[in-house]
Enzyme design. Structure first.
Site: not given
Ligand code: INI
Length: 155
Positions: A80, A87
């Site tokens: 992440v 977010h």
């Molecule tokens: N998911 C990640 O694994 N890393 C990230 O940095 C990230 N960002 O930045 O948005 C991210 N978003 C997606 C999230 O994990 C879900 O798949 C999505 O919200 C659907 O539930």
């Protein structure tokens, strides 16, 4: 009496739950985790890889696998990276809390190998470049925890 897990070849199968989001980083964590398992006597034939869309999706799948009785440990791998909004905090927080909850709910080690970084550079450095490979470290932790739980009362 001291109880401490060692790094001898552990029994059982290992599951890797890996996010596709930030795959350029997570793929290196997966490679690091598989390498660590192999170096501890766990070959590919005892490793299952489950891909999920993002780190937010890891806990549900980790808990399902942990509860299945099929795995000695579940290793969670994701990345992440902070953006311009908050977010990041929700995704990173949900992943960390959810993985901890999954571990408590299923009774096998569910290891936290999710990078939470300010920049892509920090993440790359922690995925096998300048600052080790957190996937490798997560797998070593899984080995130690499997070997520890074997010894503890209540197992
Ligand atoms: N998911 C990640 O694994 N890393 C990230 O940095 C990230 N960002 O930045 O948005 C991210 N978003 C997606 C999230 O994990 C879900 O798949 C999505 O919200 C659907 O539930």
């Amino acid at each position: 009496m001291l109880y401490e897990g060692d790094f001898s070849p552990p029994p059982g199968r290992f599951a890797l739950v890996a996010a596709r989001f930030n795959a350029v980083v997570v793929d290196q964590l997966v490679a690091g985790a598989a390498d660590a398992l192999k170096r501890h006597g766990v070959g590919d034939d005892r490793i299952d890889l489950v891909r999920v869309p993002g780190s937010y999706e890891i806990p549900l799948v980790a808990q399902r696998l942990g509860k299945s009785g099929k795995y000695a440990a579940v290793i969670c791998l994701g990345c992440v990276i902070r953006g311009d909004t908050d977010h990041y905090d929700y995704v990173a927080g949900a992943a960390a809390n959810g993985i901890a909850t999954a571990a408590l709910n299923c009774g096998v080690p569910v290891v936290f190998g999710v990078l939470t970084c300010e920049t892509l550079e920090q993440a790359i450095n922690r995925a096998g470049a300048k600052a080790g490979n957190k996937g490798f470290e997560a797998a070593v932790t899984a080995v130690e925890m499997v070997n520890l739980l074997k010894q503890l009362p209540g197992g």
